[in-house]
Design an enzyme around this catalytic site. Structure first.
Site, PDB file in Angstrom:
ATOM      1  CD  GLU A  85      -2.806  -1.436   2.333  1.00 24.46           C
ATOM      2  OE1 GLU A  85      -2.591  -0.953   3.452  1.00 24.46           O
ATOM      3  OE2 GLU A  85      -3.893  -1.949   2.012  1.00 24.46           O
ATOM      4  CB  CYS A  87      -9.366   0.027   7.416  1.00 24.24           C
ATOM      5  SG  CYS A  87      -8.756  -0.388   5.776  1.00 24.24           S
ATOM      6  CD  GLU A  90      -6.201   1.731   2.575  1.00 22.82           C
ATOM      7  OE1 GLU A  90      -4.972   1.598   2.431  1.00 22.82           O
ATOM      8  OE2 GLU A  90      -6.794   1.501   3.648  1.00 22.82           O
TER       9      GLU A  90
END
Lengths: 648, 648
Positions: free
Chosen positions: A307, A400, A323
Site C-alpha cells: 500500500e 478499515c 485506498e
C-alpha cells in the site's frame, strides 16, 4: 433547504484548536450542511451506512471479540487482523458526530451499548486490544510494526473525543483516558519501551485528547511519538514511517495511510506548539506529494504491494491503489494545513478528494464499498472481488475503509468554513449555514447552491457585526478558469489573490447577498509529462468533478480501443434520471481499429513515427463518448471504466 | 573456436522425448556451444555462478536444513519458506548439466556430497521436505496451496533426471523414484488425497522421469495432476491455477511461474500422449499470452502483488514484475511448443527471452542477481534492495531465481537445434556444433557467428548423408526486416515460409557452407495501442536485443525528462571496452524542459491539444541518447533506466 432548519448546530467537530494554538485560520463554531449535493450524500451516510454498522460489526465478529475479551462470551476469536477493534471505534466516532446533529434514539442506544462492550473489554491497567488479549496473552507490544495496538488506541481516543464533544457524555472518554495514561506510562519519555506504533494514528488522537481534556501530557506524548519515527527503532522501513525523520524527509513515502496520519499529527503539533520546523516539513511534504504522487482524483498510493506511495510520477491507472482510507487521511492532513497556513490550495485538494477519490469509495446507495479506487478497469478484467479488487463489496475482511468514510461524512460540515481575525472563509461550496465569532461578534453566512451541477453559489449574510468591516473570503478553485462576483446584485471586479482567496471586505449587514459564478465549462486535462502512465491521454473534468467512461455507456466493444477526438467540443448534459441525477459530459471519439499486428504485439515504426494523434480520415467506428462523474462509477454494473482517454 | 574442440558432446539435456512421442520436431542428440556470445555468458555460469552455489546454499541455511532433517546436526530451521530445498535441487540440476560437458572434479565432489545430504534427509517412505520434517512434523500435505511439497519433489526429480542423464549415476535418481512412488501412492487416482500442488513443477518433472525410466505410471500421474487443476480442489484461485481447467482457459492468468510450469507440463503431456485438445489449449494460451501479456523483453508477469499476470495489455514499466524465473519457465514452455508444433515463433520468443528478460537477471560478472526485471527505474527511485527490488542482490531470501538461471544456462545448447524426418533445424544462432540423425545418417552442422553483434551466420555442414537430400531449416527472426542467403558463396532467393522457417533442401556434402545475413539495422519499435503504459513511447532494438537508456550514460539530469526525436536516424556503435564489449545504439533526443505547472500537476489542455509530438523549435537541452542492451543494465551503478522512451 427550508429556512426553519437554520439553527446553529452544536460546535462538535474534529480539530477543535486550543486557545493557545498558533494557526492562520480557526474552525468555525457553527456549521451545518442543509441542502444540495452533500446533504444528499450525507443522508445516505446517516440513514443507511451508520445504522447498518452494528449489524455489520456483529456479523464480522468485531463485537463478539469485545465480548470475548471481556470474558462474557465463549468462542474463538474472529477476524484476521490485530486491528479489528478499530472498525468499532471508527463507527463509534461516526455515530458520535451524527448524534451531534440529531439525537436519534436508536443510534444513541447503539452507541451506549457498544461503549459498554468497549469499557467491559478494557483491562484494569487501561490496556485494550482484543486480538492480543484473546490470542496473544502476555505478548503486548512485542510486535510494534504490525500489532496495531496504539493504532487502535488512537481510534478509541478519537471516538471518545467525538462522543464527549458531541454529547458531553464521559463513559467512552474515561476508557480512552485510562488507555492513554497507560500508554504514556509505557511509551512516554523515560518509560519502559522506546518505540511507537508502525501505523500512526495515536499521535493525532493524543493531540485531540489534549484539546478535549487540557492535559498537556498527551500533547507531549504525541510529539515524542512523532519524533521517534525515522531512527530505525522499528527496523528502519519506509512502510512503518521509520526510514527517515519527518523533519528531514523530502517526499512522502511508504504506506500511504500511515504517512498521512503521521503528517496530520505533525500538523496538529505544529498548530498547538508553534513548531516551525515541523510546520515547514509538513508544507514541504504536502507540496511534494501533490506535485508528484497524487492521482487526478486526489487518490494517493500507487502500489498494491505494501500500500505504498511509489516513486515520484509513478501514477498507474489500472493499479492505482488510492485506498479509500488514504483519501480520508488526506482530508485530515490537508484541513490541518489549511488552518495552519491559511492557503487555499489545501482546500482545493480537499474538494478534489471529497468529490472524487473519497466519494467513489461508497456506492450511491450506501450498501457497498471500494477499498481501492483504480482509474481504469480493462475490458475482460477478471476480478474475484474482495478487499483489493476493483469491485464494490458489501464489507471487507480488512474493513478499515467503510467506517472511515462514515466518520468523515458525519463530520463533513467542519471542513467547510473557518474564521480568522479579519473575517470568515468559505473553503467548500456546500449549501448550509456556517458561522463563528468575527471581530468579537457572532457572524453567520448561509450558502445556497446546487454545486457541483451549477457553478452559481449564493451567499447570504445572516448575522454580522454591523458597525465594523470584516472580510468574507471565498476560495477560487484551482480548476476554475474564470469567475464573476456580484455583491448586492452589482458585479464587481474581484480577482483571487496568489494564495487562492477572493477577499470581500465590507461592513456587512444581515441579508447582504454575494453571488459567485465559477467556470463550469467541461474541460480536457493533461498530466505532467513525467506521468508516463497517461502520456497521450486526456481526462475530462467539469467543476470539481473528474469524469470517467464506463463500458455500460459505450456498448458494443468495451473501452480498450476508445479514442477521444480532442479537436471537437465537449458538452455538459443534465441527466436527472441517471444515477440519482447528475450532469454527464459528452465528447466525440471513435473506436480504434486494432492493427493487424500478427502474433507479436510490438512492431517497427517509421522514423517519422506513428506516435502522434491518429487523424484517421475514415473515422471508422465514430462514437459519442459519455463521461459520468467518477464518484458514480460501478453503480450500474461491473464493467470496464477509464478516467484517462487516449488521444490516439 | 578451435576445430579440435568439435567433439560431439553427450546427449544429455532436458526434454529427451520417448520414441513414442508425437511431435513435429525432435531434440538433437548432439549439441555444443563452442564460441561467441553465449559461450562467454556460459563461461560465467560455469566458472562463477555454479561453483559458488554450495557456499551460498550453506550460508543461506539450505544445506544445514537438510542435515537437520537427516538428524545429523543440531540447530534451528533456517530460511523462511517451505521451498528451501528446491534451491538445492535446482543447483544440483545445473551442476548435473555442467558435468555432462566437463567432468570437473571439484564440481563432481560437490554434487556427490550434496546428493548424499539429500538422500540422508529422505524419510523411509520416500517423503522429503525439510521444512515440514523439521518444523511441521505430522502435517504433511495439509497446505497444498502453499506447502510446495510436490513443487520441491518436482525439482528433486528434475535434478535426478539431469544427473542420471549426464553421468549415468543412480544415487539421486533412486531418491527421486522413491519420492515419486510415494507421491503416486498418495495422490494418484484412487489414492488417499485428491489434490495437487498449488505451485506446479512436479507435473513436468514426472514426464521427464517417465522419459528417463520408462515407467508409465509417472506419465499417468502427471496427466492426472494437470487435469485436477481448475476444479476448485485448492479453493478455486487463479493464483494456484485452480480457477478454470486448462482445457477451457482462454488466457494465461494468476501467478506467472505457476501458470508457465503447468503449461510446460501440458505441452509435455501432449507430446508424449498425442492429446490434441491439450495441445490446442497450449497453443491458444501461448498465443494469448504473447499477444496480450508479454513485455517487449519477453518478460512475463505484470503484478508484484501475487506475482500475477494481470489483465490483457496491462504491461507497466516501473512495476513490470517479469520475474527471472518466469523467463526460465517461458523458455521451457516455448521449447516444448516448438518441438510439438514445428513453428518458428516459439523460438522467436525464446530468443527474445534469452537475450533480454532472462539474461538481465544475472550480472555480467555472475555475482549478483535480479528477481524482478523492471523496464523503467525512475530518477530518485528509492529502493531498499532485496528480493523484489530493482537492485542487483547477492542472494535472495526467496532464492528461486539464481539456481533457475544456472540450470537453464547449463543446458542452453539443447534449445538451439532440432531434427525431423526432413532434416535439421537451427532455432538459435549460437556458435557451436549441432547434430543428430537425419534420414538415417549422422548429420552435424557447425555455426560460426558473432551474433548478436553481427547478423552474419556461417553454417558449415560437418557430417551429412551424401546420397540423399535433406533440408537445412533456418529460423528467420520475427525482427529481421530482410535477409540474404548464400549457399557455397552463391546468393540465392530464399524467403521464409509463413511458419518462420527458411528451408534449404540439398544433397549436402561436408564442407558445404551457408551464409545467412540478418538485418541488424537498429530500429524503433512501438507497442500495440492497447498497451496504455507505453503510449507515445518507442523502444530501441537491434537484432534480438532490446536496448535501454541508463542514467550513467546521460549525466546531468536523469531520464525522467528525456525525449527521443523519432525523425532522426539511429546509429549502431561498437564499444569493445564497455561492459564486456557490446554495440550500443545512439539516437537524437533532448531533455524536456519541465512545464511551469504550479502546485498541481494536471492542467487544462487546448482542444487541439498538446498530446502530439512536441516539435520544439528551440530544441533546448539537445542530447545524444545512448542505448545499451537491456541485458547489461545495472552493471555499473544503481541509477535510472528506461526501455520505453517518450517521443514527446
Amino acid at each position: 433547504m427550508s429556512r426553519s432548519t437554520l439553527h446553529p448546530p452544536p460546535a462538535a467537530g474534529p480539530v477543535r484548536l486550543t486557545a493557545g494554538a498558533r494557526t492562520a485560520l480557526r474552525p468555525v463554531g457553527n456549521a451545518a450542511i442543509l441542502g444540495g449535493f452533500w446533504h444528499r450524500r450525507r443522508a445516505v451516510n446517516a440513514d443507511v451506512c451508520i445504522p447498518q454498522g452494528p449489524a455489520l460489526l456483529e456479523a464480522a465478529g468485531n463485537l463478539h471479540d469485545l465480548r470475548l475479551a471481556a470474558g462474557g462470551e465463549p468462542g474463538e476469536y474472529r477476524g484476521d487482523f490485530p486491528f479489528m477493534d478499530s472498525d468499532v471505534y471508527k463507527w463509534l466516532e461516526a455515530a458520535a458526530w451524527e448524534l451531534a446533529r440529531a439525537d436519534t434514539p436508536q443510534l444513541a442506544r447503539d452507541v451506549e451499548r457498544i461503549t459498554g462492550l468497549v469499557a467491559a473489554a478494557q483491562e484494569p491497567d487501561g490496556y485494550l486490544n482484543t486480538w492480543f488479549q484473546v490470542t496473544r496473552a502476555g505478548r503486548r507490544y512485542e510486535d510494534l510494526r504490525w500489532g496495531h495496538e496504539l493504532y487502535c488506541a488512537g481510534h478509541l481516543i478519537q471516538a471518545a473525543v467525538a462522543h464527549h464533544r458531541s454529547t458531553g457524555k464521559k463513559e467512552l472518554l474515561e476508557v480512552a483516558v485510562r488507555f492513554a495514561d497507560h500508554i504514556d506510562a509505557t511509551f512516554g519519555p523515560g518509560g519502559p519501551i522506546d518505540g511507537f506504533d508502525g501505523h500512526p494514528e495515536v499521535e493525532t488522537a493524543l493531540v485531540e485528547l489534549y484539546r478535549e481534556t487540557g492535559e498537556r501530557r498527551y500533547l507531549t506524548l504525541a510529539g515524542h511519538f512523532v519524533d521517534r519515527h525515522g531512527h530505525g527503532v522499528l527496523g528502519g522501513e519506509a512502510y512503518c514511517q521509520d526510514r527517515v525523520p519527518l523533519r528531514a524527509q523530502q517526499n512522502v513515502e511508504g504506506h500511504a495511510v500511515r504517512q498521512l496520519y503521521l503528517l496530520a499529527a505533525a500538523a496538529d503539533l505544529a498548530a498547538e506548539t508553534g513548531d516551525e520546523e515541523l510546520a515547514a516539513s509538513c508544507e514541504r511534504l504536502w507540496s511534494a506529494m501533490v506535485a508528484t504522487k497524487t492521482h487526478i482524483t486526489g487518490g494517493l498510493g500507487a502500489h498494491h504491494d505494501e500500500e505504498d506511495f511509489g516513486d515520484a510520477y509513478e501514477l498507474p491507472t489500472e493499479r492505482a491503489y488510492c485506498e479509500t482510507c488514504a483519501a480520508v487521511a488526506s482530508v485530515h492532513f490537508s484541513w490541518r494545513m489549511a488552518l495552519l497556513t491559511g492557503r487555499a490550495r489545501y482546500s482545493d485538494l480537499i474538494e478534489r478528494t471529497l468529490f472524487n477519490g473519497l466519494l467513489a469509495g461508497v456506492a450511491l446507495d450506501g450498501e457497498r464499498w471500494l477499498y481501492v479506487n483504480p482509474l481504469q478497469v480493462r475490458d475482460g478484467h477478471t476480478d474475484g472481488g474482495g478487499d483489493q479488487s476493483a469491485r464494490r463489496t458489501r464489507w471487507f475482511r480488512c474493513a478499515c475503509c467503510p467506517p472511515n468514510v462514515m466518520r468523515l461524512m458525519a463530520s463533513l460540515e467542519h471542513y467547510v468554513a473557518s474564521t480568522d481575525d479579519a473575517g470568515l472563509q468559505i473553503h467548500q461550496y456546500a449549501a448550509g449555514r456556517y458561522g463563528g465569532e468575527v471581530r468579537g461578534a457572532p457572524t453567520i453566512v448561509s450558502a445556497h447552491t446546487d454545486f457541483p451541477w451549477s457553478g452559481r453559489i449564493r451567499l447570504i449574510i445572516e448575522e454580522s457585526p454591523q458597525d465594523r468591516p470584516w472580510t468574507l473570503s471565498l476560495r477560487i478553485p484551482q480548476w476554475s478558469a474564470g469567475h464573476t462576483v456580484t455583491v448586492a446584485q452589482r458585479r464587481i471586479e474581484a480577482p483571487a489573490g496568489g494564495d487562492g482567496w477572493l477577499r470581500l471586505e465590507r461592513t456587512w449587514s444581515p441579508g447582504d447577498e454575494v453571488v459567485l459564478e465559477l467556470d463550469m465549462r467541461p474541460r480536457l486535462v493533461g498530466a505532467d509529462a513525467r506521468v508516463d502512465a497517461v502520456r497521450g491521454c486526456v481526462a475530462i473534468e467539469r467543476g470539481p468533478l473528474v469524469h470517467c467512461l464506463e463500458g455500460v455507456d459505450h456498448p458494443g466493444g468495451g473501452l480498450d480501443d476508445v479514442v477521444i477526438d480532442t479537436t471537437r467540443p465537449l458538452s455538459a448534459v443534465e441527466r436527472p434520471g441517471l444515477l440519482g441525477g447528475l450532469t454527464v459530459v459528452t465528447a466525440s471519439g471513435r473506436r480504434r481499429t486494432p492493427a493487424e499486428a500478427g502474433w507479436w504485439p510490438y512492431r517497427s515504426v517509421p522514423r517519422a513515427d506513428g506516435t502522434g494523434p491518429d487523424h484517421n480520415p475514415h473515422q471508422e467506428g465514430e462514437l459519442t463518448l459519455t463521461a459520468i462523474p467518477y464518484y458514480a462509477w460501478a453503480n450500474r454494473e461491473d464493467g470496464p471504466m477509464r478516467v484517462w482517454i487516449p488521444a490516439f
